[in-house]
Design a protein around this motif. Structure first.
Motif, PDB file in Angstrom:
ATOM      1  N   MET A   1       0.653  -1.206  -0.073  1.00 20.66           N
ATOM      2  CA  MET A   1      -0.729  -0.093   0.054  1.00 20.66           C
ATOM      3  C   MET A   1       0.906   1.600   0.050  1.00 20.66           C
ATOM      4  O   MET A   1       1.470   1.303   0.569  1.00 20.66           O
ATOM      5  N   ALA A   2      -0.102   2.130  -0.184  1.00 12.27           N
ATOM      6  CA  ALA A   2       1.575   3.621  -0.663  1.00 12.27           C
ATOM      7  C   ALA A   2       0.715   4.268   0.683  1.00 12.27           C
ATOM      8  O   ALA A   2      -0.130   4.259   0.748  1.00 12.27           O
ATOM      9  N   TYR A   3       1.736   5.105   1.024  1.00 15.71           N
ATOM     10  CA  TYR A   3       1.894   5.711   2.251  1.00 15.71           C
ATOM     11  C   TYR A   3       2.557   6.999   2.021  1.00 15.71           C
ATOM     12  O   TYR A   3       3.589   6.820   1.010  1.00 15.71           O
ATOM     13  N   LYS A   4       2.977   8.247   3.258  1.00 14.27           N
ATOM     14  CA  LYS A   4       3.037   9.033   3.092  1.00 14.27           C
ATOM     15  C   LYS A   4       4.249   8.904   4.113  1.00 14.27           C
ATOM     16  O   LYS A   4       3.873   9.075   5.282  1.00 14.27           O
ATOM     17  N   GLU A   5       5.534   9.546   3.453  1.00 17.10           N
ATOM     18  CA  GLU A   5       6.086  10.030   4.818  1.00 17.10           C
ATOM     19  C   GLU A   5       7.161  11.520   4.789  1.00 17.10           C
ATOM     20  O   GLU A   5       7.214  11.857   4.124  1.00 17.10           O
ATOM     21  N   ILE A   6       6.804  12.038   5.883  1.00 19.18           N
ATOM     22  CA  ILE A   6       6.330  13.393   5.736  1.00 19.18           C
ATOM     23  C   ILE A   6       7.894  13.287   7.227  1.00 19.18           C
ATOM     24  O   ILE A   6       8.070  13.206   7.818  1.00 19.18           O
ATOM     25  N   PHE A   7       8.769  15.023   6.869  1.00 24.04           N
ATOM     26  CA  PHE A   7      10.039  14.931   7.725  1.00 24.04           C
ATOM     27  C   PHE A   7       9.820  16.299   7.411  1.00 24.04           C
ATOM     28  O   PHE A   7       9.643  17.398   6.616  1.00 24.04           O
ATOM     29  N   TRP A   8      10.793  17.257   8.409  1.00 26.87           N
ATOM     30  CA  TRP A   8      11.523  18.625   8.510  1.00 26.87           C
ATOM     31  C   TRP A   8      12.746  18.857   8.383  1.00 26.87           C
ATOM     32  O   TRP A   8      12.943  18.318   8.827  1.00 26.87           O
ATOM     33  N   MET A   9      12.901  20.167   8.089  1.00 23.43           N
ATOM     34  CA  MET A   9      14.314  20.596   7.913  1.00 23.43           C
ATOM     35  C   MET A   9      14.274  22.132   8.035  1.00 23.43           C
ATOM     36  O   MET A   9      13.003  22.788   7.758  1.00 23.43           O
ATOM     37  N   MET A  48       5.850  10.736  -0.745  1.00 26.10           N
ATOM     38  CA  MET A  48       4.634   9.726  -1.584  1.00 26.10           C
ATOM     39  C   MET A  48       5.219   8.178  -1.419  1.00 26.10           C
ATOM     40  O   MET A  48       6.395   8.293  -2.813  1.00 26.10           O
ATOM     41  N   ILE A  49       5.515   7.511  -1.047  1.00 29.44           N
ATOM     42  CA  ILE A  49       6.177   5.741  -0.915  1.00 29.44           C
ATOM     43  C   ILE A  49       4.932   5.040  -1.670  1.00 29.44           C
ATOM     44  O   ILE A  49       3.919   4.549  -1.197  1.00 29.44           O
ATOM     45  N   GLY A  50       5.824   3.783  -2.841  1.00 28.28           N
ATOM     46  CA  GLY A  50       5.148   2.876  -3.594  1.00 28.28           C
ATOM     47  C   GLY A  50       4.706   1.885  -3.006  1.00 28.28           C
ATOM     48  O   GLY A  50       5.444   1.839  -2.102  1.00 28.28           O
ATOM     49  N   GLU A  51       4.433   0.908  -2.982  1.00 29.77           N
ATOM     50  CA  GLU A  51       4.240  -0.301  -2.459  1.00 29.77           C
ATOM     51  C   GLU A  51       5.349  -1.150  -2.988  1.00 29.77           C
ATOM     52  O   GLU A  51       5.780  -1.652  -1.767  1.00 29.77           O
ATOM     53  N   ASN A  52       6.369  -1.160  -3.723  1.00 29.06           N
ATOM     54  CA  ASN A  52       8.287  -1.434  -3.345  1.00 29.06           C
ATOM     55  C   ASN A  52       8.320  -0.151  -2.917  1.00 29.06           C
ATOM     56  O   ASN A  52       9.844  -0.648  -3.070  1.00 29.06           O
ATOM     57  N   ASP A  53       8.237   0.143  -2.004  1.00 27.44           N
ATOM     58  CA  ASP A  53       9.653   1.014  -1.395  1.00 27.44           C
ATOM     59  C   ASP A  53       9.591   2.718  -2.121  1.00 27.44           C
ATOM     60  O   ASP A  53      10.763   2.496  -1.509  1.00 27.44           O
TER      61      ASP A  53
END
Ligand SMILES: [Zn+2]
Length: 135
Positions: A1-9, A48-53
């Motif tokens: 499943m696709a998911y969202k990774e969030i980080f801050w700079m 946005m991370i896809g199914e295969n990372d």
């Protein structure tokens, strides 16, 4: 499943050649570090991370910390203007303004060059006593 990774700079400007520091997991952490370094911006990255990372899409959003006083090196433009004859120039770096003033005051005795910094927030602002500080 696709998911969202969030980080801050934390970063010192929105220019391409900016300094970035991080990453941080939360906005609060990034903001604390940004303030320690007088960095005026936060950058929020969304991957946005896809199914295969694999990363499918990168989004980044700048957030301005409007109350942070940014040091001279991050200001967008420096204006020199001779108070005596009115000749003026625009510079990116403080040392370039100093060289311009040195040459101008050398070529025209008793002329006095003033320095202004231009920022979006405050417009033009004179830096008083700048050459004394640099001596
Ligand atoms: Zn002059």
């Amino acid at each position: 499943m696709a998911y969202k990774e969030i980080f801050w700079m934390a970063c010192d400007s929105t220019e391409q050649l900016r300094a970035e520091y991080g990453p941080f997991h939360t906005r609060e952490e990034a903001e604390v570090e940004a303030r320690k370094m007088s960095f005026g911006y936060l950058l929020r990255y969304e991957h946005m991370i896809g199914e295969n990372d694999e990363i499918q899409e990168v989004r980044c959003i700048f957030i301005e910390l409007s109350d942070v006083v940014t040091p001279i090196r991050t200001l967008r433009k420096l204006h020199t203007r001779c108070a005596t004859c009115g000749e003026s120039s625009v510079h990116e770096e403080t040392w370039q303004a100093e060289v311009w003033a040195d040459i101008h005051e050398f070529e025209h005795s008793r002329h006095h060059v003033r320095l202004f910094e231009q920022s979006r927030a405050e417009g033009l602002k004179e830096i008083v006593g700048w050459r004394d500080a640099c001596a």
